[in-house]
Design a protein around this motif. Sequence first.
Motif, short mmCIF file in Angstrom:
data_model
loop_
_atom_site.label_atom_id
_atom_site.label_comp_id
_atom_site.label_asym_id
_atom_site.label_seq_id
_atom_site.Cartn_x
_atom_site.Cartn_y
_atom_site.Cartn_z
N ASN A 118 0.86 -1.18 0.00
CA ASN A 118 0.00 0.00 0.00
C ASN A 118 0.90 1.24 0.00
O ASN A 118 1.51 1.57 1.01
CB ASN A 118 -0.91 -0.01 1.23
CG ASN A 118 -1.92 1.13 1.22
OD1 ASN A 118 -1.65 2.21 0.68
ND2 ASN A 118 -3.07 0.90 1.82
N LYS A 120 0.13 4.33 -0.24
CA LYS A 120 -0.41 5.45 0.53
C LYS A 120 0.02 5.37 1.99
O LYS A 120 0.37 6.39 2.61
CB LYS A 120 -1.93 5.48 0.42
CG LYS A 120 -2.57 6.73 0.99
CD LYS A 120 -4.06 6.77 0.70
CE LYS A 120 -4.69 8.05 1.23
NZ LYS A 120 -6.15 8.10 0.93
N SER A 121 0.00 4.17 2.54
CA SER A 121 0.37 4.01 3.95
C SER A 121 1.80 3.49 4.11
O SER A 121 2.26 3.28 5.24
CB SER A 121 -0.59 3.03 4.64
OG SER A 121 -0.50 1.75 4.06
#
Length: 380
Positions: A118, A120-121
């Motif tokens: 991920n 984004k994280s």
Amino acid sequence: MDTGYDFITPEFLNILFFTQKNLVIYPYVDVKHIHSLDCFTVGHDLIDIDSTGLENLHDIVEFEINNSYSQQPTLYYLLNVNMEDIEKLLESPNIRCIINASDNVEHLANGNKFIFYNKKSNSFLNYQPERENLSFEEHLIQTSQNEEVLLDEILKIKSTATKIYSDVNANTNSDNLPALLSDYDQEYWDKILFFTMQYFNVEIPKFTRPKTILKKKSLASLKDFSYEYEFILKTNRKIGQKFIQLLHDYRFDKVNPANLEIDQLYYPKKLYNYLRNRHWAKGIPQDFITNWVQKLRTNSQLDENDRLDFQIIFDKLQIIPVQKFHVIQEIQPVKEPIEDIIEINNTTSERIVEAIPPIENFQEFKNWLLKKLDELQSLI
């Protein structure tokens, strides 16, 4: 904001190169930045396929895999892939790929052939870095001053693996393996052998590993200054890269190569230890420090955070901040009494390096930080 540096990490080096796994990155990452992973795909032909508008991506990839005449495997960058196509690709037994999807596909993470990340994280879904031994990967990245040098190191490992594969096929015994691996510390041999097995799909026979014999030089009371080198690199990447470059420049200009071991010629941390023991016993010399800062100040490469990081490095290594020496050098050309200059030099040399307060005492640490920022601002 995505940058190429986001992917130059020990984890991605381990996933794509050493363990030869596939990668699914979501949400969307632009093509330029995702291709920073290229240096971890050594040994593969690279093909980009943008799935936008394609209804049969899986069939196209399967056809390409089964009809390739290349002497080395192909790794596919599959871009803008939808959820349905990813589900089909997960079932492909022979595919090597890096998939980028805009959708949230975390529910598809299953097994460990395809590692889900991920962006984004900045977290992995089905890969736990803390459970992996990434010491070799960390060593390779920390000792490479840029991506070109890192790529050279990875190509060298691939070349070693090819020699091992050829030797295993040509001989019934494994007597030559220690010699083929001799360029690397024994603690890294298993990682290279595992890559060889994964990439070439070959079994490596067991072999007797030679006992590590300490060289006479190692038996001497040489100090290990690795913590200094590692602290510089970890504190600020930009400052660390310039530091490595200047180490090699210093070696080229000041050190007789006949006095160096092979690894000290190519591995900056080992070169730094050599210099600290043989040339810089009293610490990093001031002319080196001055050159270090000046190189980074060229074209305004130093911002406020970099200046603060320099101050942290100086305090940690008990170095008199180089900015003070710039002030002295600026004063010297002015026709002032010699006594004044001597007084300034004495004041500077007697300066006690201030310890960094522990971050647990946040108020004290904050006051120290603000004070340092004020000092740096006054020197600009």
